[in-house]
Write a protein that holds these residues in place. Structure first.
Motif, PDB file in Angstrom:
ATOM      1  N   TRP A  67       0.838  -1.199   0.000  1.00  0.00           N
ATOM      2  CA  TRP A  67       0.000   0.000   0.000  1.00  0.00           C
ATOM      3  C   TRP A  67       0.877   1.255   0.000  1.00  0.00           C
ATOM      4  O   TRP A  67       0.582   2.226  -0.706  1.00  0.00           O
ATOM      5  CB  TRP A  67      -0.929   0.001   1.218  1.00  0.00           C
ATOM      6  N   ALA A  70       2.130   1.762  -3.511  1.00  0.00           N
ATOM      7  CA  ALA A  70       1.082   2.153  -4.449  1.00  0.00           C
ATOM      8  C   ALA A  70       0.484   3.529  -4.148  1.00  0.00           C
ATOM      9  O   ALA A  70      -0.099   4.153  -5.032  1.00  0.00           O
ATOM     10  CB  ALA A  70      -0.030   1.104  -4.437  1.00  0.00           C
ATOM     11  N   ASN A  71       0.624   4.013  -2.913  1.00  0.00           N
ATOM     12  CA  ASN A  71       0.015   5.277  -2.497  1.00  0.00           C
ATOM     13  C   ASN A  71       1.034   6.193  -1.823  1.00  0.00           C
ATOM     14  O   ASN A  71       0.895   6.526  -0.645  1.00  0.00           O
ATOM     15  CB  ASN A  71      -1.145   5.005  -1.524  1.00  0.00           C
ATOM     16  N   GLU A  74      -0.503   9.514  -0.097  1.00  0.00           N
ATOM     17  CA  GLU A  74      -1.283   9.244   1.106  1.00  0.00           C
ATOM     18  C   GLU A  74      -0.411   8.660   2.213  1.00  0.00           C
ATOM     19  O   GLU A  74      -0.703   8.819   3.397  1.00  0.00           O
ATOM     20  CB  GLU A  74      -2.442   8.285   0.810  1.00  0.00           C
ATOM     21  N   ALA A  75       0.662   7.965   1.838  1.00  0.00           N
ATOM     22  CA  ALA A  75       1.548   7.343   2.821  1.00  0.00           C
ATOM     23  C   ALA A  75       2.172   8.375   3.751  1.00  0.00           C
ATOM     24  O   ALA A  75       2.453   8.085   4.915  1.00  0.00           O
ATOM     25  CB  ALA A  75       2.639   6.544   2.114  1.00  0.00           C
ATOM     26  N   ARG A  79      -0.397   6.463   7.775  1.00  0.00           N
ATOM     27  CA  ARG A  79      -1.262   5.315   8.059  1.00  0.00           C
ATOM     28  C   ARG A  79      -0.439   4.121   8.528  1.00  0.00           C
ATOM     29  O   ARG A  79      -0.811   3.441   9.473  1.00  0.00           O
ATOM     30  CB  ARG A  79      -2.069   4.948   6.807  1.00  0.00           C
TER      31      ARG A  79
END
Length: 98
Positions: A67, A70-71, A74-75, A79
């Protein structure tokens, strides 16, 4: 139950450390990432997992790393993050090596 004169030790807050760069591995060495009592569905793939993020979100470590890759935007919000790096106990420390 505590005996007279003793206080119950409070759990230290489970604080995240650095967010790894996309494609790098998370460092989850703290035992609080593992739930010994129950598996819950991973929030990313839906398969059962005993693993937990710093926010106690059920997630496989590999799913969290995928994740993060891929992000990347947003990382940065944190998160999923690595554990805090403990301070060396001595100046002669070898890091992770014996």
């Amino acid at each position: 139950m505590t005996s007279r004169g003793r206080t119950k030790k409070e759990k230290q807050p489970f604080e995240p450390g650095l967010i790894p760069a996309p494609g790098h591995l998370l460092v989850w060495r703290d035992s609080r990432h593992f739930d010994h009592w129950q598996d819950l569905p991973c929030t990313l793939c839906g398969q059962p997992t005993p693993m937990r993020s710093h926010s106690e979100e059920p997630v496989h470590k590999t799913c969290a790393e995928d994740w993060l890759t891929a992000n990347p935007v947003e990382a940065r919000l944190g998160r999923f993050a690595s554990d805090l790096v403990p301070k060396p106990k001595s100046t002669k420390g070898q890091g992770d090596h014996a």
